[in-house]
Design an enzyme around this catalytic site. Structure first.
Site, PDB file in Angstrom:
ATOM      1  N   GLU A  76       3.100  -1.529   3.176  1.00 16.48           N
ATOM      2  CA  GLU A  76       2.174  -2.336   4.257  1.00 16.48           C
ATOM      3  C   GLU A  76       1.327  -3.913   3.784  1.00 16.48           C
ATOM      4  O   GLU A  76       1.374  -4.366   4.395  1.00 16.48           O
ATOM      5  CB  GLU A  76       1.615  -1.510   4.310  1.00 16.48           C
ATOM      6  CG  GLU A  76       1.960   0.313   4.735  1.00 16.48           C
ATOM      7  CD  GLU A  76       2.690   1.347   3.837  1.00 16.48           C
ATOM      8  OE1 GLU A  76       3.533   1.894   5.091  1.00 16.48           O
ATOM      9  OE2 GLU A  76       2.648   0.963   2.580  1.00 16.48           O
ATOM     10  N   HIS A 103     -11.583 -13.431  -6.420  1.00 22.63           N
ATOM     11  CA  HIS A 103     -10.594 -14.058  -6.925  1.00 22.63           C
ATOM     12  C   HIS A 103      -9.505 -14.963  -5.349  1.00 22.63           C
ATOM     13  O   HIS A 103      -9.245 -16.158  -6.163  1.00 22.63           O
ATOM     14  CB  HIS A 103      -9.565 -14.020  -8.479  1.00 22.63           C
ATOM     15  CG  HIS A 103     -10.306 -13.734  -9.059  1.00 22.63           C
ATOM     16  ND1 HIS A 103     -10.208 -13.594 -10.153  1.00 22.63           N
ATOM     17  CD2 HIS A 103     -11.515 -14.339  -9.611  1.00 22.63           C
ATOM     18  CE1 HIS A 103     -10.467 -13.384 -11.112  1.00 22.63           C
ATOM     19  NE2 HIS A 103     -12.028 -13.819 -10.994  1.00 22.63           N
TER      20      HIS A 103
END
Length: 175
Positions: A76, A103
């Protein structure tokens, strides 16, 4: 926030639980399928459709994220990452959920429905949705490099191996 969701048969029941949780939390939920259980369904189109919707919404200035899941979450995530502008992160812990946003400014989360309890997955998703991107220069720079590669097939001045010449064969050390 608008949340786009997609799964396969392995995550169908989890999807229904998650949708109710997100709606109760005040989010607008868009379900990209499947709508019924089919043990032979194919997740790529569902996940790509969710990722396309996230990319379109973000381009239009809509606050949006995506959630995709299946048995492991791996396929996925791969499917979602085929869409330009999508940074899908496979999340398996609270740290990976938070760091994906901090991040990487990930805009899609992928979770293995067979790898986690519903409660764990909901905690990761809630944390992912709530966590902002840090905006640190190094992270902005790296995300920009990924986007440049996505658009051009190169990262100017960074040594991307566009002609196949940078790799080297490494031999085992003599004993």
């Amino acid at each position: 926030m608008r949340i786009h969701i997609a799964t396969d048969h392995a995550g169908l029941e989890f999807s229904r639980t998650l949708q109710a949780h997100l709606i109760n939390g005040g989010h607008e939920v868009v379900d990209h399928g499947p709508t019924g259980y089919d043990p032979l369904d194919d997740y790529p189109a569902f996940c790509i459709n969710a990722a396309l919707a996230v990319a379109r919404d973000q381009a239009a200035g809509v606050r949006t994220l995506g959630v995709v899941f299946g048995g492991s979450g791996n396929g996925e995530q791969i499917a979602a990452n085929k869409v330009e502008g999508i940074r899908a992160a496979l999340v398996w812990s609270m740290d990976t959920a938070l760091l994906a946003r901090q991040h990487n400014d990930a805009n899609v989360i992928s979770i293995g429905a067979r790898q986690h309890t519903v409660e764990e997955a909901i905690r990761y998703i809630d944390a992912f949705i709530a966590e902002p991107f840090s905006g640190d220069e190094r992270h902005v720079r790296r995300i920009g490099q990924l986007a440049e590669y996505e658009r051009t097939g190169d990262i100017a001045g960074k040594g991307v191996d566009v002609d196949g010449s940078t790799g080297r064969v490494v031999e085992a050390p003599a004993e």
